[in-house]
Design an enzyme around this catalytic site. Structure first.
Site, PDB file in Angstrom:
ATOM      1  N   GLY A  86       0.836  -1.209   0.000  1.00 65.50           N
ATOM      2  CA  GLY A  86       0.000   0.000   0.000  1.00 65.50           C
ATOM      3  C   GLY A  86       0.864   1.250   0.000  1.00 65.50           C
TER       4      GLY A  86
ATOM      5  CB  SER B 115      -6.744  -1.465   7.283  1.00 64.27           C
ATOM      6  OG  SER B 115      -8.007  -0.825   7.318  1.00 64.27           O
TER       7      SER B 115
ATOM      8  CB  THR C 166      -6.708  -0.457  -1.162  1.00 59.93           C
ATOM      9  OG1 THR C 166      -5.974  -0.801   0.032  1.00 59.93           O
ATOM     10  CG2 THR C 166      -8.183  -0.670  -0.923  1.00 59.93           C
TER      11      THR C 166
ATOM     12  CE1 TYR D 145      -9.145   2.681   8.202  1.00 58.09           C
ATOM     13  CE2 TYR D 145      -9.677   4.895   8.948  1.00 58.09           C
ATOM     14  CZ  TYR D 145      -8.745   3.961   8.551  1.00 58.09           C
ATOM     15  OH  TYR D 145      -7.393   4.301   8.505  1.00 58.09           O
TER      16      TYR D 145
ATOM     17  CB  ALA E 128      -1.172   1.120  10.922  1.00 57.55           C
TER      18      ALA E 128
ATOM     19  CG  ASP F 272      -0.916  -5.623   0.071  1.00 53.69           C
ATOM     20  OD1 ASP F 272      -2.031  -5.701  -0.480  1.00 53.69           O
ATOM     21  OD2 ASP F 272      -0.493  -4.585   0.612  1.00 53.69           O
TER      22      ASP F 272
ATOM     23  CE1 TYR G  33      -4.911 -11.276  20.695  1.00 53.89           C
ATOM     24  CE2 TYR G  33      -2.893 -12.565  20.860  1.00 53.89           C
ATOM     25  CZ  TYR G  33      -4.200 -12.434  20.429  1.00 53.89           C
ATOM     26  OH  TYR G  33      -4.806 -13.470  19.754  1.00 53.89           O
TER      27      TYR G  33
HETATM   28  P1  NAD Z   1      -3.499   1.696   1.438  1.00 55.21           P
HETATM   29  O1  NAD Z   1      -4.887   1.341   1.069  1.00 55.21           O
HETATM   30  O2  NAD Z   1      -2.627   2.316   0.418  1.00 55.21           O
HETATM   31  O3  NAD Z   1      -2.727   0.427   2.005  1.00 55.21           O
HETATM   32  C1  NAD Z   1      -3.377  -0.601   2.696  1.00 55.21           C
HETATM   33  C2  NAD Z   1      -2.795  -1.923   2.207  1.00 55.21           C
HETATM   34  O4  NAD Z   1      -3.404  -3.012   2.922  1.00 55.21           O
HETATM   35  C3  NAD Z   1      -3.079  -2.171   0.720  1.00 55.21           C
HETATM   36  O5  NAD Z   1      -1.893  -2.553   0.074  1.00 55.21           O
HETATM   37  C4  NAD Z   1      -4.104  -3.306   0.727  1.00 55.21           C
HETATM   38  O6  NAD Z   1      -4.067  -4.085  -0.428  1.00 55.21           O
HETATM   39  C5  NAD Z   1      -3.706  -4.055   1.982  1.00 55.21           C
HETATM   40  N1  NAD Z   1      -4.760  -4.876   2.545  1.00 55.21           N
HETATM   41  C6  NAD Z   1      -6.032  -4.516   2.836  1.00 55.21           C
HETATM   42  N2  NAD Z   1      -6.716  -5.563   3.360  1.00 55.21           N
HETATM   43  C7  NAD Z   1      -5.843  -6.600   3.406  1.00 55.21           C
HETATM   44  C8  NAD Z   1      -5.942  -7.955   3.839  1.00 55.21           C
HETATM   45  N3  NAD Z   1      -7.092  -8.430   4.333  1.00 55.21           N
HETATM   46  N4  NAD Z   1      -4.854  -8.745   3.748  1.00 55.21           N
HETATM   47  C9  NAD Z   1      -3.689  -8.271   3.252  1.00 55.21           C
HETATM   48  N5  NAD Z   1      -3.532  -6.995   2.825  1.00 55.21           N
HETATM   49  C10 NAD Z   1      -4.597  -6.176   2.898  1.00 55.21           C
HETATM   50  O7  NAD Z   1      -3.606   2.629   2.720  1.00 55.21           O
HETATM   51  P2  NAD Z   1      -2.486   3.460   3.502  1.00 55.21           P
HETATM   52  O8  NAD Z   1      -2.855   4.864   3.431  1.00 55.21           O
HETATM   53  O9  NAD Z   1      -1.143   3.032   3.089  1.00 55.21           O
HETATM   54  O10 NAD Z   1      -2.770   2.980   4.998  1.00 55.21           O
HETATM   55  C11 NAD Z   1      -1.975   1.965   5.604  1.00 55.21           C
HETATM   56  C12 NAD Z   1      -2.390   1.810   7.059  1.00 55.21           C
HETATM   57  O11 NAD Z   1      -2.219   3.053   7.752  1.00 55.21           O
HETATM   58  C13 NAD Z   1      -3.854   1.397   7.231  1.00 55.21           C
HETATM   59  O12 NAD Z   1      -3.945   0.477   8.291  1.00 55.21           O
HETATM   60  C14 NAD Z   1      -4.528   2.696   7.608  1.00 55.21           C
HETATM   61  O13 NAD Z   1      -5.659   2.486   8.405  1.00 55.21           O
HETATM   62  C15 NAD Z   1      -3.430   3.426   8.360  1.00 55.21           C
HETATM   63  N6  NAD Z   1      -3.631   4.880   8.316  1.00 55.21           N
HETATM   64  C16 NAD Z   1      -3.315   5.599   7.183  1.00 55.21           C
HETATM   65  C17 NAD Z   1      -3.532   6.965   7.167  1.00 55.21           C
HETATM   66  C18 NAD Z   1      -3.179   7.828   5.981  1.00 55.21           C
HETATM   67  O14 NAD Z   1      -3.331   9.057   6.041  1.00 55.21           O
HETATM   68  N7  NAD Z   1      -2.676   7.282   4.884  1.00 55.21           N
HETATM   69  C19 NAD Z   1      -4.090   7.602   8.279  1.00 55.21           C
HETATM   70  C20 NAD Z   1      -4.420   6.830   9.377  1.00 55.21           C
HETATM   71  C21 NAD Z   1      -4.170   5.475   9.392  1.00 55.21           C
END
Ligand code: NAD
Length: 345
Positions: A10, A75, A35, A145, A114, A31, A159
């Protein structure tokens, strides 16, 4: 040292994989590409210390061999993504997190979860310290979410208490940078795309709602500091510099040299009006604060997007400003951008 990064293909996960390799970890990126995109880590796959496993962590997370670190980032994260996949979002927050915690417990590894500023919902306390319990609509469209992450946090703490797992929680506030998806619905890629295309720049509500935007390199630095310690947190990671959505649109227009107009569109349901992290805990416990001025991060992001679109090269290039050392990364209001020599309009 060997790290497992769930969601490693991601946006944030791919930067995390890169940084972990740079500091000497072997990295297993897990992954399911719901997404994320293989291209995000394609440049790493030649390296012997890097492995990609296509796996849905909802169904389990078995990894052979030693594991020292588990970074659970899988996620959907953008509202457009989790509104399209509410059940997958709830399941990865619940079952996916349990599998990540089981792996960390079995391997005696440090785990970093995260989590998100969305655990504060539409906050009634400003800025938000970790001690604030939040203001979340448990049945609204965003609840898949927000509540998944709140549950993931509760399980992480359980945990720690019951199984002695060395797990910690970071609450990530809006983060931006290269490898966000143009169509993911988040404000920075949306406005950059509209500006680069010369299309109307859509701002929700009256544009006075604020976000604080952290550049991805700084965020990854905070995550690694959390990984290096043993505290449980939660610890906020984000940039306390607040910007209104109208200001952000104006700023991106200046930095891209676009002539797009701004149009106001209705606010989505339960959209928070203000968001700003209190980062006192990150400063005292991790010695962390963001370093990259927002305008420098925006320039790097705009350049990356410009190179990765069909209309590549349309952007007028502007020099990146130097980072003032030892200062919380903020930046001038858009009206000051031209004075700083950054304006291109
Ligand atoms: P993103 O969607 O780019 O990355 C999420 C990754 O998780 C993707 O590669 C997706 O394919 C993978 N994924 C989803 N469900 C899965 C599953 N069941 N098994 C395996 N892989 C799975 O999003 P991001 O912005 O990179 O966010 C990454 C993390 O950081 C997330 O947990 C998100 O909640 C957290 N987060 C991000 C932000 C932000 O501003 N980008 C803010 C708060 C929290």
């Amino acid at each position: 040292m060997r790290a497992v990064v769930t969601g490693g293909a991601g946006f944030i996960g791919s930067h995390l994989c890169e940084r972990l390799l740079a500091v000497g970890y072997e990295v297993v990126c897990v992954d399911n590409f719901l997404t994320g995109r293989p291209e995000n880590v394609a440049h790493l796959t030649e390296r012997a210390e890097f492995q990609v496993m296509k796996r849905d962590v909802v169904h389990g997370l078995e990894i052979d061999g030693p594991v020292d670190a588990v970074l659970h980032f899988a996620s959907p994260a953008s509202p457009a993504d989790y509104l399209r996949h509410p059940l997958a979002t709830l399941r990865v927050g619940a079952e996916g997190t349990r599998h990540a915690l089981e792996l960390a417990t079995a391997k005696k590894a440090r785990l970093v979860l995260a989590s998100t500023s969305e655990t504060y919902g539409d906050p009634q306390v400003h800025p938000q310290p970790e001690s604030y319990w939040g203001h979340v609509n448990p049945v609204g469209p965003r609840s898949c979410y927000d509540e998944a992450k709140r549950y993931a946090e509760a399980m992480t703490m359980a945990y720690r208490r019951e199984r002695d797992t060395d797990a910690g929680i970071v609450r990530i506030f809006n983060t931006f940078g290269p490898r966000m998806r143009f169509g993911d619905g988040r404000v920075v890629p949306t406005l950059i795309r509209q500006a680069l295309d010369g299309a109307p720049m859509t701002v929700t509500g009256d544009g006075s709602q604020t976000r604080s935007l952290c550049y991805v390199d700084d965020l990854v630095d905070g995550v690694l500091r959390m990984l290096d310690g043993h505290i449980g947190g939660p610890v906020n990671l984000g940039n306390p510099h607040e910007v209104t959505m109208l200001e952000l649109a104006h700023w991106i227009r200046e930095l891209t040299g676009s002539h797009s107009e701004t149009v106001l569109v209705p606010l989505p349901a339960d959209d928070p009006k203000r968001r700003r992290p209190d980062i006192a805990l990150a400063e005292s416990e991790l010695g962390w604060q963001p370093r990259t001025p927002v305008e420098e991060g925006l320039l790097r992001t705009i350049e990356w997007f410009d190179e990765h679109t069909e209309s590549a090269g349309a952007l007028a290039r502007v020099p990146a400003p130097a980072s003032p050392a030892g200062q919380v990364a903020g930046g001038p209001r858009p009206s000051a951008v031209s004075e700083a020599g950054l304006g291109v309009s």
